[in-house]
Design an enzyme around this catalytic site. Structure first.
Site, short mmCIF file in Angstrom:
data_model
loop_
_atom_site.label_atom_id
_atom_site.label_comp_id
_atom_site.label_asym_id
_atom_site.label_seq_id
_atom_site.Cartn_x
_atom_site.Cartn_y
_atom_site.Cartn_z
N ASP A 1 0.89 -1.12 0.21
CA ASP A 1 0.08 0.12 0.01
C ASP A 1 1.10 1.26 -0.01
OD1 ASP A 1 -3.40 0.32 0.91
OD2 ASP A 1 -2.21 2.13 0.90
N TYR B 1 -13.13 6.65 -13.81
CA TYR B 1 -13.00 5.62 -13.07
C TYR B 1 -13.65 3.98 -13.56
CZ TYR B 1 -13.74 2.82 -8.70
OH TYR B 1 -13.81 1.67 -7.53
C1 UD1 Z 1 -19.66 4.25 -5.60
C2 UD1 Z 1 -18.42 3.48 -5.69
C3 UD1 Z 1 -17.96 2.99 -6.79
C4 UD1 Z 1 -19.15 2.25 -7.49
C5 UD1 Z 1 -20.34 3.12 -7.64
C6 UD1 Z 1 -21.30 2.31 -8.20
C7 UD1 Z 1 -17.29 4.35 -3.80
C8 UD1 Z 1 -16.08 5.17 -3.26
N1 UD1 Z 1 -17.47 4.40 -5.07
O1 UD1 Z 1 -19.64 5.68 -6.38
O2 UD1 Z 1 -16.79 2.26 -6.70
O3 UD1 Z 1 -18.66 1.57 -8.67
O4 UD1 Z 1 -20.80 3.43 -6.24
O5 UD1 Z 1 -21.91 3.28 -9.13
O6 UD1 Z 1 -17.78 3.47 -3.12
N2 UD1 Z 1 -23.64 11.85 -2.15
C9 UD1 Z 1 -24.05 12.91 -1.53
N3 UD1 Z 1 -23.24 13.78 -0.86
C10 UD1 Z 1 -22.09 13.65 -0.30
C11 UD1 Z 1 -21.52 12.53 -1.04
C12 UD1 Z 1 -22.29 11.76 -1.60
O7 UD1 Z 1 -25.22 13.07 -1.72
O8 UD1 Z 1 -21.52 14.25 0.53
C13 UD1 Z 1 -24.23 11.28 -2.88
C14 UD1 Z 1 -23.54 10.82 -4.31
O9 UD1 Z 1 -24.19 11.90 -5.29
C15 UD1 Z 1 -24.25 9.49 -4.89
C16 UD1 Z 1 -24.16 8.65 -3.44
O10 UD1 Z 1 -24.18 9.70 -2.52
O11 UD1 Z 1 -25.19 9.47 -5.44
C17 UD1 Z 1 -23.01 7.91 -3.19
O12 UD1 Z 1 -22.00 8.63 -3.53
P1 UD1 Z 1 -20.32 7.95 -3.36
O13 UD1 Z 1 -20.29 7.51 -1.79
O14 UD1 Z 1 -19.53 9.03 -3.44
O15 UD1 Z 1 -20.25 6.57 -4.32
P2 UD1 Z 1 -20.60 6.44 -5.61
O16 UD1 Z 1 -20.39 7.86 -6.64
O17 UD1 Z 1 -21.98 6.01 -5.93
#
Ligand code: UD1
Length: 345
Positions: free
Chosen positions: A41, A151
């Site tokens: 890592d 990604y």
């Molecule tokens: C994640 C995965 C990715 C996977 C994908 C499936 C991670 C880091 N990434 O991305 O590997 O392929 O799902 O499509 O797990 N959100 C908010 N507020 C915030 C942060 C996020 O509303 O402060 C929302 C985002 O708009 C999103 C959801 O929460 O719709 C999830 O976001 P996030 O945890 O960043 O993961 P994904 O973008 O879904």
């Protein structure tokens, strides 16, 4: 008897991303199975204290070809579990070179080394349901991937390269496509990824939870124990060899529903702040019939409420974490305003 049915007493495994979230759990599973584990890592997103005792920790990058080759020569790995990635899907549009260097070229370095070593019986790769893009729901393994962010494109390119390496050089693989994995050991300080950790970290700092758009976008949030044991055990499942599996929770929840669940587990009233919508796949969840067929005994389906409660109990003891903004944004156009503000800090 096939090699998979006859693991060596002390199989030797390389785990990349071993100081990261899923990596540390896979390491633990392998150590429990009696593997000798080399944990690689670069600590770009993980923490050395995450590497379980018993694993041999090496700080370094999968992009350091000389180091990678040296490790393969020294240890004659039986198995490679490749979990190292910069998994910020939303941010990947704005850090393309970094994304492809780490997530694609870094993976290719490991595939090359595995082929050249001639000892690797199986290369286990953690891809993502990001490969599907805006595909039909629920996403199934036989759908033709249409990734729509760098990604997802990088992950799919590695999947294709593994298939090529199997055809050309006989390197066996298992590919997993997890999604939105959460649980104890996750870095809650990363401001760009893992919404559950972001929400918990904000609550610990008495700040409102930030929702992109109206929070109606859905994800099937997957508790870590529904993912890591399956990845670790895949090398022993005959039918899994050279196959692709979705892995994780079945049930999608909106981000708004999630915010309420997190607030309840953290024992606070939900305090929400709505931000402009991110350009992203709105609904993402996948089918898991295939993984249930091959790994049914390991599929626990931990409900969201239960998993979030377990993680909340853990973060209440560890406290909030101050994450670092990403310093090398390559493209500023269309960067979400909240991320632009971080970059200017
Ligand atoms: C994640 C995965 C990715 C996977 C994908 C499936 C991670 C880091 N990434 O991305 O590997 O392929 O799902 O499509 O797990 N959100 C908010 N507020 C915030 C942060 C996020 O509303 O402060 C929302 C985002 O708009 C999103 C959801 O929460 O719709 C999830 O976001 P996030 O945890 O960043 O993961 P994904 O973008 O879904």
């Amino acid at each position: 008897m096939g090699v998979l049915n006859n693991p060596r007493m002390h199989a030797c495994s390389l785990v990349t991303g071993a100081a990261g979230f899923i990596g540390q759990h896979v390491c633990r599973e392998l150590l429990d199975k009696g593997h000798k584990v080399v944990a690689l890592d670069d600590l770009s997103g993980g923490f050395e204290e995450n590497v379980p005792p018993g694993a041999h920790f090496v700080r370094g990058s999968i992009n350091d070809v000389a180091l990678v080759n040296k490790l393969f020569q020294e240890h004659r790995f039986d198995y490679v579990f490749h979990l190292a990635a910069y998994a910020a899907e939303g941010l990947s549009h704005f850090i393309k070179t970094f994304n492809y260097t780490n997530n694609l070229l870094g993976s290719v370095n490991l595939i090359n080394a595995s082929v050249n070593a001639g000892t690797v019986k199986c290369f286990v790769f953690t891809s993502s349901i990001a490969v599907y893009g805006r595909n039909q729901l629920p996403m199934t393994e036989d759908a033709v991937p249409q990734p729509e962010d760098p990604y997802g494109i990088a992950k799919y390119a590695v999947e294709l390269d593994l298939k090529e390496a199997h055809e050309m050089f006989g390197l066996n693989y298992v590919i997993f496509r997890p999604h939105n994995v959460y649980g104890e050991g996750q870095n809650i300080g990363d401001p760009y990824r893992n919404v559950i950790g972001i929400f918990m970290n904000l609550i610990l700092q008495s700040k409102p939870m930030t929702l992109f758009g109206d929070g109606s976008q859905t994800r099937a949030f997957s508790y870590i124990s529904d993912v890591a044991p399956i990845i670790a055990d895949s090398i022993h499942r005959h039918g899994a060899l050279n196959q692709v599996f979705n892995v994780g929770a079945d049930t999608p929840y909106s981000v708004l529903e999630l915010a309420n669940t997190v607030a309840e587990a953290m024992e606070v009233k939900p305090d929400l702040k709505f931000l402009p919508a991110r350009n992203e796949v709105v609904h993402a969840y996948s089918a898991h019939e295939k993984v249930k067929k091959h790994f049914g005994d390991l599929v626990k389906n931990v409900p969201l409420k239960e998993g979030v409660r377990r993680m909340a109990d853990w973060v209440k003891t560890t406290g909030s974490r101050q994450g670092q903004p990403f310093r090398n944004i390559e493209v500023y156009q269309n960067l979400p305003p909240s991320w632009l503000a971080l970059a200017k800090k």
